[in-house]
Motif scaffolding. Structure first.
Motif, short mmCIF file in Angstrom:
data_model
loop_
_atom_site.label_atom_id
_atom_site.label_comp_id
_atom_site.label_asym_id
_atom_site.label_seq_id
_atom_site.Cartn_x
_atom_site.Cartn_y
_atom_site.Cartn_z
N TYR A 1 14.28 53.70 49.42
CA TYR A 1 13.87 54.84 50.25
C TYR A 1 13.35 54.36 51.59
N VAL B 1 13.15 63.77 53.95
CA VAL B 1 11.82 63.51 54.49
C VAL B 1 10.75 64.18 53.64
N SER C 1 15.24 55.08 55.08
CA SER C 1 14.53 55.93 56.04
C SER C 1 14.44 55.23 57.38
#
Lengths: 802, 725
Positions: free
Chosen positions: B588, B615, B592
């Motif tokens: 993650y 998000v 991101s």
């Protein structure tokens, strides 16, 4: 709940009119107020990159050019209207003060800077010689300066740069390093101490111009900068702290230097890779190294600069006109100047430190045997001791973990309830007679000290007994919980005159060797396995409470992991039967020394715990100026100096922080709601949000971490944060006064309000300084509780002790 | 009237069968064999004693957290008819018949079971697929550490339940926000968020972390609303007030109410009384109240009093003196005044009595009418038994050489005059003419000659002082510290023979009822303060661990061991789940960062709504993990593996988020997608396999043989208990 139409439209005309008059008023006012960056309406239309060149050129012009630009202010009075017309409705409006605004008279700023600097130096150097005796922490840092002059090795919890500079200043000013600096109150007599004090005062005086320039750069407002400068000049705390041989002025010098160069570098952002850009960027790096090199608190400013750089890079990344290659260049430049350069300098500081201090001194025992062998005068220097360990040898054993101590025991027992009530065994960092142990065979108790007897060497895998030389007790372990590390077994001293039980037997093994090999002093890494339980002797690194004299815990760990915690080496070795031979001792590499000294410092720092029931200073005391520090003198007849901020200034700072929060929230909400702002207000909000935000971040970074620190804290730890707080005060009040003045329509009233407010603040500061200046410049006579004292009635808080 | 019969009565029910199935599975999984082992397991020994005290209504202070969790456990005991008679002294002790084990353990188990459907719902509310939600719920269902922790009388499962409930209700509320603001269900979920948050905080202070996270999320969402030009200022204000009410005011009120109930339930005095101030103690039934009842309220000249130090550390003690003197020379060679010792003594004793005397008068009795002592008055303190005066002078104290020695003055007829005048300063006075009151007034004694303050130094004297606590005169009295403050505890008016007859009329003392004097808020503040500041000796526990060990699960906790068979219960996580949760967090984070950098260059790899989803899911799950984990690195208290469980719950929720994202956006071809699904299934079966492998040490049965136990020791650092033959 929807509102009909766009909110801005109906008021548009009225708004424009208001803007027009605003603009005029603003322009006239600006004759007194500072000018912003000269951005014109042209800049709003022309793409950004074209602007820098022109601006740079105009700035490089000689002063007469500026003067010429400022004089024809009136003929250009139409510029306001013109400015409005040339801006498309939706385009981001440039600050309106652009073309028409005459910049400040060019002579004003250097003059103000000179004034501020002069005042600052005068206030710091006034009565610098007084009192002519050791004050407060001068006893430490003066002493350490002397160590540099005498080149004796010592240990301190702070990195060496500050003390090196003090030593250098002393050396240059003719101090010979002979004053012992034993305790506060000792008179200097003929020794030359003024050089060192003067050096600190010099750096302390530089803070004011630095802060002045920083605020000027951030807010583009001369009054804001002046206000900040006055606050710092007339703060009794800052004066006191700058007048003595302390690390704080040095630290704050580098800290403010870093902030100033960072801010300067930011404003050079429109012409990257120019000479001045490189200059300020690398100066930032140098200052960071300096700040870190003085105290670890410098880390906070590193954090501030780091966050600012990340923000900066993020901005650059979002700029699509910048190719990735260019971005890479930006990134590389920052890595070079802000990471590589400071690290190199920081390392260099340590290199100098170790090169200068080459004689044995009070700090030896904190370091490993290998390190000690490098110090002239240490018993390990050019060592000549018996090489191989034999039965009957008297030895000291040093733990191999970083900053590990010597195996130690003393006549005290473990207290009741903590394992068996037997003699304590600890690890102790200092050299001591109680660190000596005798190696004996486990099965025979023959007197091995008989010089005629045969020599029998200890071999890898032998089972031995270690007898403590002073108390004649055997190193012992058993299945009781260790005092702090409950998973491990307790280690004690047991038996009388060397007679114990089978729990005293230890198998000695050299890490990575085979059975039968001899054991070498200093070089063999030895593991001691307890025969009965199979656990390994180790030092957990935890500090024992009071009953253990705050020495380090020694345990027997049942987990058979190979860590430095459970490895030991033999350091001293005395055996008259063996010939002493000189050993070429392993020289540690510089990287090892560096790492080791950091471990020792960190451990030393975390070891500074407050004692039980000791009343200590709490971080929340600081901003409210709750309690100061006694620098010198207690009684009525003494020359008393008390480190305490000027209460008026500090409380103003405190109020301002709250005020700033309110203003920020209001501004941010207004902007988010899309309220139409005049260009004047837009510029103000930019200053409040951006400049103020940067400063507030600095304040937070230098203040909040103290709440989480376990070590002993002192009032003077707040001063770096106080610098930021003062800058914030300057910026906030300037913005607030401008805003209030902006609400008034006739420009004369507005100017009067603005000027009056500013003047009132300055007078307030001056008057309070007049009241409280004896705090720094010395009080003699009755204490403040006595009505005949000049300080009577000024003890506004009971907690102040003067 | 019977109009409703005109229409057919139709009940349409939409039941999410998988949700029901998950709940049932969770219940089975957590409640199965709940009474086994019928013995005290691990921290039950700790919480159990509080349950017993609740049953007996005896007051206690627990510094580990606020009382709501304890009360819930006690509720279980109450419903099961527990009388509180059990000695909680040893882990592994068999429960006697009067202990309703099942009902005591029921509440935590139920809370643990409901975490499973909550996890499902949270993922659904985050707009993830039914499949991902199912996966999340199953992972929670098969997490060994959560099962172990919820099957005993422990608080973590309750905490996790409330945390998840708070998150879920906030998400529901937020999803309702766009379409039906201020509707009934909108209010319901908003209020439930606040209630669940305060319950979580009320169970353990760890709940604060999630509360802060939700507050920050709500703040962020509200910030976006501010930018929404379609909303008028008034409606914005309404939104703000509603949130403030539900997320701040109501939780605070509820938190207070926990303490209110707690104090209302516990009205008897008990073992922890001495931690509290005298005023608090006197408000409890029994204990100090029995002594102080009917005492005169105002201290007067001639009063006989005992003085208790307010600090109460290292133990509560009273100002004391006895005929022994300070040794002429101490061990370190320093000299003393050789006068009568003054100490602080931790037990009630006749030598703790002192008489307040007016320096201007000789009599040691209370005049009629009594002349009360006020703030700023100067008094002498006479030791009742030896009739010597409390004195201090410029002699170094025995253990704290920077302070002055305090003694009872003996006139050796040498040049050392008596300095026995003390100024009474009432610290908690309302005005400068306040009267010195029993129990209520906190008093400093300032020495008139040297302005030293009478202080408990906290050190205990050596043998010659009978290990009593040292009392000194502090010259550098830096501000307020409790060790310098004393209060009168026992008090009676001194009377001489001739006054005896008038005793009856003289003694119509101001009767006082302290419990009425002490408001709930005063009690609450004191109790709260004690809970926050009381520190147990933070020595290491055998199974304590550092926060860094938790991620890799390098540590376990042995909860219980069968005395004979070798069956045992451990707190051990599902290794497969923990490893994949770590991997998911890492993926993650990297993804991101990648997306963020690319978006900054205006390259959009995934559609905008998918990015928003990514998000928000990361903010809740990853953020929940971070806020519940990272603060432990700053804490200095003893840490255990179970402190990590709330964090790991959030981290587990991140796994399906990442998996679905990978399959939706990174597996572009059908072939890749099906391969990915197959991998997921394989991975899931490994999770199930690990669950089954470790279930014997999770449930404590069946008992395993020695080689089986050894085979379970997958990591060297695990402490599986193996009996020596």
């Amino acid at each position: 709940l929807r509102r009909p139409g766009l909110p801005g439209v109906p008021e548009a005309t009225a708004g424009d009119k208001a803007e027009l008059s605003e603009a005029r008023a603003g322009r006239r006012r600006r004759a007194a107020a500072p000018s912003p960056a000269p951005t014109g309406c042209g800049a709003a239309i022309v793409p950004r990159p074209s602007r820098p060149a022109g601006r740079a050129r105009s700035q490089r012009r000689v002063p007469w050019r500026r003067r010429r630009r400022s004089s024809p202010a009136r003929p250009r009075s139409a510029a306001g209207t013109a400015g409005r017309d040339c801006i498309p409705r939706r385009a981001p409006r440039p600050p309106r003060r652009g073309p028409g605004a005459p910049p400040r008279p060019a002579a004003g700023r250097p003059a103000a800077l000179a004034l501020v600097t002069l005042l600052s130096f005068a206030s710091r150097f006034h009565r610098l010689r007084e009192p002519p005796h050791v004050c407060w922490d001068e006893t430490h840092f003066g002493k350490m300066g002397s160590y540099y002059i005498n080149r004796t090795f010592f240990f301190d919890v702070h990195p060496p740069l500050g003390k090196m500079l003090i030593g250098l200043a002393g050396y240059l000013s003719g101090y010979d390093g002979t004053f012992p600096f034993q305790k506060p109150g000792d008179r200097y007599e003929q020794h030359n101490y003024v050089g060192m004090r003067g050096f600190c005062a010099f750096l302390g005086s530089c803070l004011v111009p630095f802060a002045y320039l920083t605020v000027l750069e951030l807010s583009k407002s001369l009054p804001a900068a002046l206000l900040t400068a006055f606050i710092l000049i007339f703060d009794t705390g800052c004066i006191t702290l700058s007048q003595y041989i302390l690390l704080d002025p040095i630290l704050m010098f580098f800290l403010m230097g870093a902030v100033l160069s960072m801010v300067k570098c930011n404003s050079c952002a429109d012409r990257p890779f120019s000479a001045s850009w490189w200059f300020w960027l690398s100066l930032t790096g140098v200052s960071l190294a300096g700040a870190m090199g003085v105290k670890f608190v410098g880390l906070f400013v590193v954090l501030l600069v780091g966050l600012n750089t990340i923000y900066d890079l993020w901005d650059l990344l979002g700029n699509l006109s910048l190719s990735l290659v260019m971005f890479g260049k930006h990134l590389l430049a920052r890595v070079l100047c802000l990471i590589v350069l400071p690290l190199a300098l920081y390392t260099a500081v340590f290199a100098v430190h170790f090169a200068v201090l080459n004689r044995s001194g009070p700090g030896d025992g904190f370091f490993s045997s290998a390190f000690q062998s490098q110090l002239i005068g240490n018993n390990l220097h050019n060592v000549s001791i018996p090489e191989h360990l034999a039965y009957g040898s008297v030895v000291t054993m040093k733990n191999l973990r970083m900053a590990g101590g010597y195996l130690h025991s003393h006549w005290h027992l473990y207290p009741e309830g903590i394992g068996a009530r037997q003699q304590q065994v600890t690890a102790y960092l200092h050299k001591d007679l109680n660190n000596l142990w005798i190696i004996k065979k486990h099965d025979s108790d023959t007197d091995l000290s008989d010089p005629s007897g045969p020599v029998e060497f200890v071999r890898h895998g032998d089972i031995i007994r270690l007898e403590h030389k002073e108390t004649s007790r055997n190193l012992h372990s058993h299945q009781h919980e260790a005092p702090l590390t409950r998973k491990h077994f307790q280690v004690t001293g047991y038996g009388i005159n060397g007679t114990g039980d089978s729990n005293d037997f230890w198998r000695i093994e050299v890490a990575g060797r085979r059975t039968g090999e001899l054991i070498k002093v200093l070089r063999s890494q030895v593991r001691l396995t307890h025969v009965a339980t199979g656990c390994i002797l180790g030092s957990s690194g935890k500090t024992l409470p009071k009953w253990g004299w705050e020495q380090v815990e020694v345990t027997c760990t049942p987990y058979l992991k190979e860590t430095p915690n459970s490895l030991w080496n033999f350091e001293d070795h005395i055996n008259p039967k063996l010939p002493n031979i000189s050993l070429d001792v392993l020289k540690p590499s510089f990287a090892e020394i560096l790492l080791e000294s950091h471990m020792v410092m960190i451990r030393g720092n975390s070891g500074l715990k407050p004692k039980d029931n000791e009343v200590t200073s709490k971080p929340w005391h600081w901003p409210i100026n709750y309690q100061g520090l006694r620098f010198s003198g207690v009684n009525e007849t003494d020359y008393r100096v008390y480190l305490l901020g000027n209460p008026v200034i500090w409380w103003l700072n405190l109020v301002t922080i709250g005020l700033y929060l309110l203003i920020t929230v209001a501004t941010a909400v207004a902007l988010k709601r899309g309220v139409q702002l005049t260009s004047e207000l837009k510029e103000l909000s930019r200053v409040v949000l951006h400049a103020g935000g940067q400063i507030t971040l600095g304040w937070l970074l230098h203040y909040l971490p103290f709440f989480m620190m376990g070590r002993v804290l002192y009032f003077h730890h707040y001063f770096p944060a106080m610098l930021f707080s003062s800058m914030l005060t300057g910026i906030t009040w300037d913005a607030l006064l401008k805003f209030c003045a902006g609400l008034l329509s006739p420009s004369t009233t507005a100017r009067r309000v603005y000027g009056g407010g500013f003047l009132a603040l300055v007078l307030l500061i001056l008057y309070s300084f007049y009241l409280f200046h004896p705090l720094s410049y010395g009080m003699i006579g009755p204490l403040a509780s006595n009505p005949s004292s000049p300080m009577a009635g000024l003890r506004w808080m009971d907690s102040w002790e003067f | 009237m019977l109009g409703f019969l005109k229409e057919p009565v139709v009940v349409t029910a939409k039941i999410n069968v998988s949700l029901v199935a998950l709940t049932v599975m969770g219940l089975i999984n957590r409640l199965w064999g709940l009474c086994y082992p019928r013995a005290v397991v691990f921290d039950e020994v700790y919480y159990g004693q509080f349950v017993s005290l609740y049953m007996k209504r005896i007051f206690f202070v627990d510094d580990s957290g606020p009382p709501f969790g304890h009360m819930l456990l006690a509720l279980g005991g109450y419903l099961g008819g527990f009388d509180g008679n059990f000695l909680w002294n040893r882990i592994g002790a068999e429960y006697s018949m009067n202990v309703p084990v099942w009902s005591l353990r029921l509440l935590p188990a139920l809370a643990g079971a409901f975490c499973v459907p909550l996890a499902y719902q949270i993922l659904v509310e985050l707009h993830f697929s039914h499949c991902a939600a199912l996966g999340a719920a199953l992972l929670i269902l098969l997490e060994n550490s959560l099962i172990t922790q919820s099957r005993f009388m422990l608080l973590e499962s309750i905490l996790i339940f409330f945390i998840l409930l708070a998150v879920l209700s906030y998400l529901k509320f937020y999803n309702l926000q766009k379409h039906s603001a201020f509707s009934g269900s909108w209010w319901f979920w908003l209020l439930l968020t606040g209630v669940a948050c305060s319950c979580a905080v009320g169970v353990k202070y760890m709940g604060l972390f999630t509360y802060m996270l939700l507050l920050a999320t709500a703040g962020l969402h509200f910030w976006h609303m501010i930018g929404d030009q379609n909303l008028s200022n008034v409606s914005l204000l309404c939104h703000f007030l509603a949130r403030g009410l539900a997320l701040i005011i109501i939780p605070m009120g509820l938190y207070l109410s926990f303490f209110y109930v707690h104090l209302a339930l516990l009205y008897r005095s008990g073992p922890h009384d001495q931690i509290m101030t005298s005023a608090f103690q006197a408000s409890l039934e029994g204990g100090l109240a029995r002594i102080t009842q009917g005492q005169p309220l105002e201290v007067a000249y001639g009063s006989q009093i005992t003085l208790r130090n307010v600090l109460g550390k290292p133990m509560q003690c009273w100002l004391h003196s006895h005929t022994n003197t300070y040794p002429i020379r101490y061990e370190n060679g320093r000299g003393s005044s050789h006068q009568q010792q003054v100490t602080c003594y931790p037990f009630k004793d006749v030598n703790n009595w002192w008489i307040v005397k007016d320096p201007g008068m000789q009599q040691l009795v209370v005049s009629n009418p009594p002349r009360p002592v006020r703030h700023g008055h100067i008094v002498q303190l006479v030791h009742g038994i030896t009739t010597r005066y409390l004195n201090t002078h410029d002699v170094a104290a025995p253990l704290s050489p920077h302070s002055q020695e305090v003694s009872c003055y003996i006139d050796y007829n040498i040049s050392m005059p008596a300095q026995n005048l003390w100024r009474v300063e009432i610290v908690n006075r309302e005005s400068d003419t306040d009267v010195w009151k029993t129990i209520l007034s906190e008093v400093r004694f300032v020495h008139v000659n040297t302005s030293a303050v009478l202080k408990l130094s906290g050190a205990s004297l050596p043998e010659w002082g009978y290990r009593q606590l040292e009392v000194v005169g502090e010259k550098l009295s830096k501000g307020y510290h409790q060790s310098m403050v004393w209060n009168v505890e026992e008090h009676r008016y001194g009377k001489s023979q001739e006054q005896k007859e008038r005793e009856v009329e003289l003694h119509s003392p101001t009767q006082m009822d302290i419990s009425k004097n002490l408001s709930f808020m005063a009690k609450f503040t004191e109790l709260q303060w004690k809970i926050l500041t009381l520190k147990n000796e933070d020595t290491e526990h055998k199974y304590s661990s550092s926060a860094l060990d938790w991620i890799t699960m390098d540590t376990n906790i042995a909860y219980w061991l069968h005395p004979t068979s070798g069956a045992q219960i451990h707190l051990l996580g599902n290794v497969a789940t923990w490893a994949s949760a770590n991997a998911a967090a890492l993926v993650y984070l990297c993804l991101s960062l990648w997306y963020l950098l690319r978006r900054r260059r205006k390259i959009y790899d995934i559609p905008e709504d998918a990015w928003q989803l990514w998000v928000s899911a990361g903010g809740i799950c990853g953020g929940g993990w971070a806020v519940n984990y990272l603060p432990f690195f700053l804490m200095e208290k003893t840490l255990f593996l179970y402190h990590y469980l709330p964090a790991v719950t959030f981290q587990i929720l991140l796994i399906p988020v990442v998996l679905q994202h990978l399959s939706d956006h990174l597996c572009r071809s059908v072939l890749l997608k099906s391969m990915f699904s197959a991998l997921t299934v394989a991975w899931f079966s490994s999770v199930y396999f690990v669950y089954c492998t470790f279930s014997p040490v999770t449930y404590g049965q069946p008992a395993l043989s020695l080689p089986q136990l050894k085979a379970l020791r997958w990591k060297d650092t695990w402490n599986i208990l193996i009996r020596k033959q």
